[in-house]
Design a protein around this motif. Structure first.
Motif, short mmCIF file in Angstrom:
data_model
loop_
_atom_site.label_atom_id
_atom_site.label_comp_id
_atom_site.label_asym_id
_atom_site.label_seq_id
_atom_site.Cartn_x
_atom_site.Cartn_y
_atom_site.Cartn_z
N VAL A 116 36.75 -77.79 -47.89
CA VAL A 116 35.86 -77.62 -46.73
C VAL A 116 35.29 -76.21 -46.71
CG1 VAL A 116 35.75 -77.59 -44.20
CG2 VAL A 116 37.00 -79.40 -45.37
N ALA A 117 36.12 -75.21 -46.96
CA ALA A 117 35.65 -73.83 -46.98
C ALA A 117 34.63 -73.61 -48.09
CB ALA A 117 36.83 -72.87 -47.16
N GLN A 118 34.83 -74.24 -49.25
CA GLN A 118 33.88 -74.10 -50.36
C GLN A 118 32.55 -74.77 -50.02
OE1 GLN A 118 36.08 -75.83 -53.60
NE2 GLN A 118 37.15 -73.93 -54.07
N ILE A 119 32.60 -75.95 -49.43
CA ILE A 119 31.36 -76.62 -49.02
C ILE A 119 30.66 -75.77 -47.96
CG2 ILE A 119 30.40 -78.66 -47.86
CD1 ILE A 119 32.76 -80.26 -49.14
N GLY A 120 31.44 -75.28 -47.00
CA GLY A 120 30.87 -74.43 -45.97
C GLY A 120 30.19 -73.20 -46.55
N ALA A 121 30.85 -72.56 -47.50
CA ALA A 121 30.26 -71.37 -48.13
C ALA A 121 28.94 -71.72 -48.82
CB ALA A 121 31.25 -70.76 -49.13
N ALA A 122 28.90 -72.86 -49.49
CA ALA A 122 27.67 -73.28 -50.17
C ALA A 122 26.55 -73.56 -49.17
CB ALA A 122 27.94 -74.52 -51.01
N LEU A 123 26.93 -73.99 -47.95
CA LEU A 123 25.93 -74.29 -46.92
C LEU A 123 25.65 -73.08 -46.02
CD1 LEU A 123 27.15 -77.84 -45.86
CD2 LEU A 123 25.11 -77.28 -47.19
N GLY A 124 26.36 -71.98 -46.23
CA GLY A 124 26.14 -70.79 -45.43
C GLY A 124 26.99 -70.70 -44.18
N VAL A 125 28.02 -71.53 -44.08
CA VAL A 125 28.93 -71.47 -42.93
C VAL A 125 30.02 -70.46 -43.26
CG1 VAL A 125 30.56 -72.76 -41.50
CG2 VAL A 125 28.48 -73.88 -42.33
N GLU A 126 30.15 -69.46 -42.42
CA GLU A 126 31.15 -68.42 -42.67
C GLU A 126 32.51 -68.87 -42.17
OE1 GLU A 126 30.17 -64.41 -41.65
OE2 GLU A 126 28.02 -64.86 -41.77
N SER A 127 33.46 -68.99 -43.08
CA SER A 127 34.80 -69.45 -42.70
C SER A 127 35.56 -68.39 -41.90
CB SER A 127 35.60 -69.87 -43.93
OG SER A 127 35.73 -68.79 -44.83
N ARG A 128 35.10 -67.14 -41.93
CA ARG A 128 35.75 -66.09 -41.13
C ARG A 128 35.57 -66.34 -39.64
NH1 ARG A 128 32.68 -61.92 -44.49
NH2 ARG A 128 31.22 -62.31 -42.83
N ARG A 129 34.46 -66.98 -39.28
CA ARG A 129 34.16 -67.18 -37.86
C ARG A 129 34.79 -68.44 -37.28
NH1 ARG A 129 27.89 -65.33 -37.26
NH2 ARG A 129 28.23 -63.19 -37.90
N ALA A 130 35.25 -69.30 -38.13
CA ALA A 130 35.86 -70.55 -37.67
C ALA A 130 37.02 -70.89 -38.56
CB ALA A 130 34.82 -71.67 -37.67
N ALA A 131 37.99 -71.59 -38.02
CA ALA A 131 39.14 -72.01 -38.80
C ALA A 131 39.55 -73.40 -38.35
CB ALA A 131 40.30 -71.02 -38.63
N GLY A 132 40.31 -74.07 -39.20
CA GLY A 132 40.85 -75.39 -38.84
C GLY A 132 39.78 -76.37 -38.43
N GLY A 133 40.01 -77.01 -37.27
CA GLY A 133 39.10 -78.03 -36.78
C GLY A 133 37.71 -77.51 -36.48
N ALA A 134 37.62 -76.25 -36.03
CA ALA A 134 36.31 -75.67 -35.75
C ALA A 134 35.50 -75.51 -37.03
CB ALA A 134 36.47 -74.32 -35.04
N LEU A 135 36.14 -75.10 -38.11
CA LEU A 135 35.45 -74.96 -39.39
C LEU A 135 35.04 -76.33 -39.90
CD1 LEU A 135 34.42 -73.29 -41.76
CD2 LEU A 135 36.70 -73.48 -42.78
N ILE A 136 35.92 -77.30 -39.81
CA ILE A 136 35.59 -78.65 -40.27
C ILE A 136 34.37 -79.17 -39.53
CG2 ILE A 136 36.41 -81.05 -40.23
CD1 ILE A 136 39.26 -79.84 -40.75
N GLU A 137 34.33 -79.03 -38.22
CA GLU A 137 33.18 -79.51 -37.44
C GLU A 137 31.92 -78.72 -37.77
OE1 GLU A 137 30.68 -81.66 -35.42
OE2 GLU A 137 32.76 -82.25 -35.76
N ALA A 138 32.06 -77.39 -37.95
CA ALA A 138 30.90 -76.57 -38.31
C ALA A 138 30.32 -77.00 -39.66
CB ALA A 138 31.28 -75.10 -38.33
N VAL A 139 31.18 -77.26 -40.62
CA VAL A 139 30.71 -77.67 -41.96
C VAL A 139 30.07 -79.06 -41.90
CG1 VAL A 139 31.47 -78.25 -44.31
CG2 VAL A 139 32.30 -76.17 -43.20
N ALA A 140 30.70 -79.99 -41.19
CA ALA A 140 30.13 -81.34 -41.07
C ALA A 140 28.77 -81.30 -40.37
CB ALA A 140 31.10 -82.25 -40.33
N SER A 141 28.67 -80.52 -39.31
CA SER A 141 27.40 -80.41 -38.58
C SER A 141 26.33 -79.74 -39.43
CB SER A 141 27.60 -79.63 -37.28
OG SER A 141 28.43 -80.36 -36.41
N CYS A 142 26.70 -78.71 -40.17
CA CYS A 142 25.75 -78.03 -41.05
C CYS A 142 25.29 -78.96 -42.16
CB CYS A 142 26.37 -76.76 -41.62
SG CYS A 142 25.19 -75.76 -42.54
N TYR A 143 26.21 -79.75 -42.70
CA TYR A 143 25.84 -80.74 -43.72
C TYR A 143 24.79 -81.70 -43.16
CZ TYR A 143 26.00 -84.88 -46.61
OH TYR A 143 25.62 -85.96 -47.38
N GLU A 144 25.05 -82.23 -41.95
CA GLU A 144 24.10 -83.15 -41.33
C GLU A 144 22.73 -82.50 -41.13
OE1 GLU A 144 27.13 -85.91 -38.70
OE2 GLU A 144 26.56 -83.93 -37.92
#
Length: 173
Positions: free
Chosen positions: A89-117
């Motif tokens: 999830v962190a790797q996908i987020g990084a590729a999409l520009g989601v900073e994992s430093r700002r979110a962790a756990g469920g918040a990061l998962i939701e941020a990455v899923a929303s950014c993907y969409e």
């Protein structure tokens, strides 16, 4: 590097680069995770689950193809299986520009899923399968078909994750 350029109709190289990367990944997995990288499909649930469920969908629903099905299942797979593979999830987020430093756990998962969409929508795609009007009655058969798919469940890891698989389909449909 190709993802930010993907929407540029004058840059065919971005699409060629992504196709080559996908071909190499599939080739890697066909070779058992070697010699091109060493990670068989069983290590990547965010990829594995959409592929698994997509096979049951596009083989049973004439108006869907494999690409549409995989794209439409990915955000739900991130949400339902992200906690089992946080590094992915962190790797996908990084590729999409989601900073994992700002979110962790469920918040990061939701941020990455929303950014993907949002990324899929921005590229003109459909991040869900709702427009395909797939009947909810197909869900048990799609899961059963997927669980028998050797390419995605040869280690039987997903056999005890039927509830999660069902939630992925319900979210996407």
């Amino acid at each position: 590097r190709a993802l930010p350029r993907l929407g540029d109709p004058l840059d065919p190289r971005a699409r060629i680069d992504l196709c080559a990367a996908a071909m190499l990944q599939v080739r890697d997995e066909d070779d058992g995770g070697r010699p091109l990288g060493g990670r068989p499909m069983r290590a990547h649930l965010i990829k594995r689950v959409p592929y698994m469920l997509a096979t049951g969908l596009f083989n049973g629903v004439a108006r869907l193809n494999q690409t549409q099905a995989m794209i439409g299942l990915t955000a739900a797979a991130i949400r339902e299986f992200g906690e089992l593979c946080p590094e992915t999830v962190a790797q996908i987020g990084a590729a999409l520009g989601v900073e994992s430093r700002r979110a962790a756990g469920g918040a990061l998962i939701e941020a990455v899923a929303s950014c993907y969409e949002a990324t899929v929508l921005a590229l003109g795609g459909e991040p869900h399968l709702r427009r395909a009007c797939v009947s909810q009655e197909l869900i048990p058969g799609v899961i059963a078909y997927g669980l028998r798919n050797f390419n995605t469940n040869n280690d039987r890891l997903l056999d005890d994750k039927v509830d999660r698989l069902e939630r992925v389909l319900r979210q996407a449909l």
